[in-house]
Design a protein around this motif. Sequence first.
Motif, PDB file in Angstrom:
ATOM      1  N   TRP A 390      11.835 -17.601 -46.316  1.00 27.56           N
ATOM      2  CA  TRP A 390      12.325 -17.282 -47.671  1.00 27.56           C
ATOM      3  C   TRP A 390      13.716 -16.666 -47.692  1.00 27.56           C
ATOM      4  N   ILE A 391      14.282 -16.405 -46.529  1.00 24.41           N
ATOM      5  CA  ILE A 391      15.590 -15.741 -46.553  1.00 24.41           C
ATOM      6  C   ILE A 391      16.661 -16.480 -45.761  1.00 24.41           C
ATOM      7  N   LYS A 392      16.239 -17.496 -44.992  1.00 20.61           N
ATOM      8  CA  LYS A 392      17.215 -18.127 -44.096  1.00 20.61           C
ATOM      9  C   LYS A 392      18.375 -18.774 -44.849  1.00 20.61           C
ATOM     10  N   ASP A 393      18.132 -19.157 -46.116  1.00 24.53           N
ATOM     11  CA  ASP A 393      19.218 -19.755 -46.906  1.00 24.53           C
ATOM     12  C   ASP A 393      20.406 -18.823 -47.073  1.00 24.53           C
ATOM     13  N   THR A 394      20.183 -17.526 -46.898  1.00 18.47           N
ATOM     14  CA  THR A 394      21.288 -16.582 -47.109  1.00 18.47           C
ATOM     15  C   THR A 394      22.008 -16.204 -45.815  1.00 18.47           C
TER      16      THR A 394
END
Lengths: 419, 146
Positions: A390-394
């Motif tokens: 849920w956070i790798k996009d950032t």
Amino acid sequence: MRIVIVGNSVAAINAIEAIREKDKISSITVISDENYRAYSHPLLPNLVIGEVSRSEERFYYRRQKFYEEFKVETILGKRVVKILPKQKAVKLDNAQKIEYDKLLLAVGGNPVKPPIDGLELEGVHTLTNIKAADKLRKDLKNINRVVVVGAGLIGSKIAEKLAKKGKKVVLVELARRVLFPVLDDEAANLIHKELKKLGVELILNDSVVAVDGDKRVKSVKLKSGKTIDADGCIVAVGVAPNAQLAKDANLEVNRGVVVNDFMQTSNEDIFAAGDVAEAYDLVLGQKRPIPILPLAAAQGRIAGLNMLSLGVKYRGGFASNSISIGDVSFISMGIVDSDELEVLKIKKDGEYRKFLIDEDNRLKGMILVGNIEKAGMFHWMIKNRFDVSWIKDTFLNSDFGWKYFNKAFRVLRLDRKIK
Amino acid sequence: MKVVKIKEDNCVYCHLCEVACIVEHSQSKDIIKAFKREERPIARCSVEFNYPVSLSVMCRHCDDAPCIEACQNGSMHRDERGYVVVNPDTCVGCWMCIMACPYGVIKRDTRREVFGLSTKCDLCPDREIPACVEACPNEALTYEEL
Ligand SMILES: Cc1cc2nc3c(=O)[nH]c(=O)nc-3n(C[C@H](O)[C@H](O)[C@H](O)COP(=O)(O)OP(=O)(O)OC[C@H]3O[C@@H](n4cnc5c(N)ncnc54)[C@H](O)[C@@H]3O)c2cc1C
Ligand code: SF4
Ligand code: SF4
Ligand code: SF4
């Protein structure tokens, strides 16, 4: 209890600190063949060119009063030549015997000697301890053109420093890039540029087969047939665990001394930590030596606690490096190059970010160049097998930070409720 | 051990904590001088913003301080109070502490000539109440036992 530690560097000092946190009574004896208090090995290249001196506190690993404060008896300038497990004693090179109840081997690594003719010539150096650094420093006046063999951490660093000092430096590396296991092509290229800017001549995909000269090195011959004129040569092709003592004592040894989760060797009263040991690599999921300072510190600490039978498990570590060459800073950790893992990367003016993620959404490695300040957050994610779905996009955002995390998690973490 | 507790719901992205931290770590401890006349220190806290989230983050003074474990020459250490601080006279700016800090709160000061200097929250050793806590108008930072 009598605790004896062989070696007096990172692993040893951290073991001492851990022991004294819990136990003020046991005697601690540190034996080292080096005649100095513990110092910073990564500063040796700076010592060679005079950026730090031996009189500076900065050069040492702990402050002057350390041994006194921690009630440690030091036997310096003496080499342990044999472990006598049956008598629970170690024998020194002056035939003295020191008895122990618990023994820690923190003897580090030795420079690897590649099969090259002529390494005994004057002007050929290694750089893993003060003695070698002093010898090189004194020899600098005789050196104008130097060949550095191996572009690992030590080789790249000393090449940079000597070039800064105005020496003509040729850096020869077998692989297709510098710092091969630590960087990928992209990041290594940035270092290549920095080195070239400093005037270092870089020869990749080639190796040194012979050092020639009469008394002193005159030239260096490469596998490709090339000959380089040189009056100095620094061999920096790696370090290997200094496992001979352990082998002679019939302890289990692979590449390094084999230890269990408690940093205990195959003899229950003998522990090993640091560059000499083969501890758990939690990224690769296997035991292997990883010769870096933070892991020597962590393992030393765990060994110290377990010599007091406190039963503290070592969770394992993984390779991680912080390197600055020229004007550019690099931090990399874990697996940095892979065809199997998901790769996220971005490159823009002066900044490079790369992340490698497995099919379970666990971070396995990363490289940051330029903007390195949040690197440790990724270290935590790798170590804790954190689910990054849920956070790798950032991750590729230059302003990556706490603001991108899920609120409940963030609050608990910042309140130190999740370790 | 008391540390600065971060209450993000109260944070309005005003950056006053950063200003206070800079002043506290300046030579004169005077706001005008600190910002206009002296070499300006680097704030030890950072305010992050991602609408509607905003919060100020600084060192959590970990019990197991990975930054200390990573430091190559003992510059990163625990002071008499038990807080994690860096010795500016010995730090060589190798950024091994940055590589290890799980909270990402160590900053780089690269203005020195030979060696860089790692810069982090020292929990204001000269104060009873940390400067950022005192400066925050909304109690988005408080000084308490966690
Ligand atoms: C030039 C250089 C640069 C480096 N740069 C970095 C870096 O940037 N980042 C990083 O993470 N790591 C770096 N390292 C690696 C780091 O220094 C080591 O991982 C760390 O020092 C290992 O600590 P240790 O306690 O295991 O052993 P060591 O530091 O190797 O110490 C072992 C000690 O034991 C002594 N000893 C050995 N055998 C005996 C015996 N039989 N009797 C008595 N004493 C004995 C040795 O003389 C030595 O003093 C660098 C190393 C070098 C040499
Ligand atoms: S700098 Fe980072 S690792 Fe060190 S004590 Fe503070 S939060 Fe922990
Ligand atoms: S930057 Fe300074 S404090 Fe940080 S690890 Fe290096 S020497 Fe230690
Ligand atoms: S406690 Fe002090 S040093 Fe730390 S962030 Fe607040 S003002 Fe800065």
